[in-house]
Design an enzyme around this catalytic site. Sequence first.
Site, short mmCIF file in Angstrom:
data_model
loop_
_atom_site.label_atom_id
_atom_site.label_comp_id
_atom_site.label_asym_id
_atom_site.label_seq_id
_atom_site.Cartn_x
_atom_site.Cartn_y
_atom_site.Cartn_z
N GLY A 1 -4.58 -4.20 -3.74
CA GLY A 1 -5.42 -3.13 -4.00
C GLY A 1 -4.83 -2.09 -4.23
O GLY A 1 -4.16 -1.33 -3.54
N HIS A 2 -4.83 -1.75 -5.72
CA HIS A 2 -3.85 -0.66 -6.37
C HIS A 2 -4.78 0.60 -6.60
O HIS A 2 -5.60 0.57 -7.72
CB HIS A 2 -2.80 -1.02 -7.51
N GLN B 1 2.00 -6.13 -3.05
CA GLN B 1 2.41 -6.20 -1.60
C GLN B 1 3.69 -5.48 -1.52
O GLN B 1 3.71 -4.49 -2.12
CB GLN B 1 2.64 -7.56 -1.39
N LYS C 1 1.81 2.02 -5.26
CA LYS C 1 2.22 1.55 -6.43
C LYS C 1 1.36 1.81 -7.42
O LYS C 1 1.75 2.32 -8.53
CB LYS C 1 2.42 -0.10 -6.30
N ASP D 1 0.85 -1.20 0.02
CA ASP D 1 -0.14 0.01 -0.10
C ASP D 1 0.89 1.01 -0.05
O ASP D 1 0.38 2.20 0.53
CB ASP D 1 -0.94 0.00 1.49
#
Length: 421
Positions: free
Chosen positions: A38-39, A221, A14, A11
């Site tokens: 979750g990007h 990650q 990215k 988080d």
Amino acid sequence: MDVLLGLQWGDEGKGKIVDVLAPQYEVVARFQGGPNAGHTLEFDGIKHVLHQIPSGIFRSQILNIIGNGVVIDPIILKKEIDALGKFSIDFKSNLVISKKATLIVPTHKLLDAAYELSKGDKKIGSTLKGIGPTYQDKIGRAALRIGDILSPDFKEKYAILLEKHKLTLSFYKHPLDNLEEMERQFFEAVEFIKTLPLIDSEYTVNEALAANKRILAEGAQGSLLDIDFGSYPFVTSSTTMAAGACTGLGVSPSKIGEVFGIFKAYCTRVGSGPFPTELSDATGEAMRKEGNEFGSTTGRPRRCGWLDLPALKYSIMINGVTQLFMMKADVLNIFEEIKVCTAYELPSGEQIEKLPFEINELDAKPVYKTMKGWHCSLEGVNSYEEFPLPLKEYVSYLEQVLQVPITLVSVGPDRTQTILR
Ligand code: GDP
Ligand code: IMO
Ligand code: MG
């Protein structure tokens, strides 16, 4: 091929930066992880969260590859593609999927839940997307891969895996409620995935490199969640470091150019596991509120704390980072003073700057250096020259300690709130 990866516990931002850099590339490729990621991207007032689709998808000229190292949940992938419907993206030409990527089946998610429940208060804090059990089957040579969905005996192959999973689930006395509905959605999504380009992406990647096309590998990650080098067992089940881009795409290490290491100006972690600089007080609460630190995938509140330099140095070392990107500088606007952890102090009084195997048991306390905060808004700041002096000092101090240039500073979630140096 350049690699962009998170240097902390995920988080770091990215998704935002891949989207910002994407116009400099022809290909963006995910190489590990899956729907645990979750990007988030923000532009033109739109906020969008991607889980398995690479973050180059909003740039029409880019080929987005989901590489062999990724684990794919077809149900979530279909939902992600449906949710992108309003952006008129041509998925059949902009997104390709490796046939060698591993398939997450519904029982992988049940197994993830069963394993977590059995661990009680020692649980990993998994996102429950089935990541661990799927990689376990991959390494155990039992998994199904995306290419298998095209096989006439896919259903038989699925049935063999299902029986194996049911045995384990019955050992854990885990209910199979809802399995039928999950399977219905799974097979429906599998039919949909069959309509997408499923390819041997290692050829696509290497042919692109041979044609001098530029590829950006997008990590998921973070390095401190890496299966080998993270705070095991509180890690994810893949190689999140730069080397993972080689195995997860089929690219030689000699083809890696820049390694962009991305970190927040402070630290966050979601899920269990050691976090030496964690602030369980009003300061941590203020960081969470200011940084809107709630998981993009699970919505869980993220644990917050000051920047941890020994951990960051470790991540830089194992990845061979060539450029650093510092994210969320604006979140620290609220503080008069900013702390950075420069070492850990052991109960014996000895100070260490490394992360040894025993780090989890050492009861190491962070040693802090306190710096003056800039304590003002960064709104409207468009260049490094316009940064308030204390922020410039923060950046140069970090560069001096980390020995890698910080070439990008992010001052807000939007595409445009990005300062290149
Ligand atoms: P990722 O998993 O590394 O892509 O990061 P996430 O999307 O899970 O979390 C990063 C969060 O911070 C998202 O909500 C972003 O919109 C937001 N974000 C990214 N960069 C900045 C920044 O510079 N400042 C602020 N305030 N938010 C940012
Ligand atoms: P992005 O790509 C932050 C964490 C989980 C848990 C551990 C194992 O958005 O940075 P898993 O579901 O992988 O078995 O969970 O890893 N985790 C993440 N934390 N960002 C992520 O992805 C994460 N993906 C997994 O919270 O602690
Ligand atoms: Mg995320």
